[in-house]
Design a protein around this motif. Structure first.
Motif: not given
Length: 266
Positions: A195-196, A199-200, A203, A264-265
């Motif tokens: 997931e991360k 997302e990145n 981004l 970067y959440k």
């Protein structure tokens, strides 16, 4: 006589912008690409694969045979790579270093004997603001560019007595097609980072798409070439991109890490 410029990775993006701009300024420019016959540009093109030493030697020899010298070497060819360290194939990491690090060194080795002989020359290595910090999911890219920054510092001192200047130029995000040429580690379904990382990836692509005009890099390179005593390090990018380097220098490690993780959440 116009200066002879040899620039790798000139078929697109930042390299093409730099080569075109210098050509328009009256320099004799030789750009390189693996398949130069397919490139339509106003400057000269020669075949070059930075991961092949024979190809490098042939390209440099071709320019020397035509012009007798190389005044400026711009090592611009590079390759992006993304992915969690754990998920990224080691073979792709090595391939990235072969282009971004060892390829640059091999081109420098091929050109330096001529610059030493003529007792003059400027070598400009394109690194990255990402090379000043370990960015999540871009760690290998950061490492390859960071390694090039340090080698350039050492090289600058080694060749100064021969009249050769060596410079790093670290760009931030620019609006180019670099994302299309990156190696993207797949988002594996069973990955702990699924997931991360996904997302990145989005981004990172947004940053490139909203990046600055590559003409800013071209103008910066032109300024460096015309400068009789250039600095070793230049950064070209937005305020926050350049300020992030300052923050790393002055903030405690854990505070800086937290800032990056928030960005970067993670």
């Amino acid at each position: 006589m116009s200066k002879i410029v040899f620039i790798t990775g000139a078929s697109s993006g930042i390299g093409k912008s730099i080569a075109t701009y210098l050509h328009e300024k009256g320099y004799t420019v030789y750009g390189t690409s693996r398949k130069p016959d397919k490139i339509n540009v106003p400057f000269n093109m020669v075949a070059l694969d930075v991961t092949n030493e024979v190809s490098i030697e042939n390209a440099v020899a071709e320019v020397i045979a035509k012009e007798g010298k190389i005044d400026v070497l711009i090592n611009n060819a590079g390759k992006g790579i993304t992915g969690p360290i754990e998920d990224t194939p080691t073979v792709e990491m090595r391939e990235n270093f072969n282009t971004n690090f060892f390829g640059v060194i091999d081109v420098v080795k091929a050109v330096l004997p001529y610059m030493r002989k003529q007792q003059s020359g400027t070598i400009i290595n394109t690194t990255s603001i990402a090379g000043y910090m370990g960015l999540p999911f871009r760690g290998i890219y950061s490492a390859s560019k960071g390694a090039l920054e340090l080698v350039t510092e050492a090289l600058s001192m080694e060749v100064k007595s021969f009249g050769v200047k060596v410079v790093n130029v670290a760009p931030g995000d620019f609006a180019t097609n670099i994302a299309a040429g990156r190696y993207h580690t797949p988002v594996f379904e069973d990955s702990a980072y699924k997931e991360k990382y996904a997302e990145n990836l989005a981004l990172m692509n947004d940053h490139v798409n909203s990046g600055a005009d590559p003409i800013l890099m071209a103008k910066a390179i032109h300024h460096i070439i015309e400068n009789k005593s250039p600095k070793v390090h230049y950064k070209v990018g937005g305020f926050m991109e350049k300020f992030s380097i300052v923050l790393k220098r002055i903030l405690p490690d854990k505070v800086y890490e937290k800032l990056l993780m928030n960005h970067y959440k993670l």
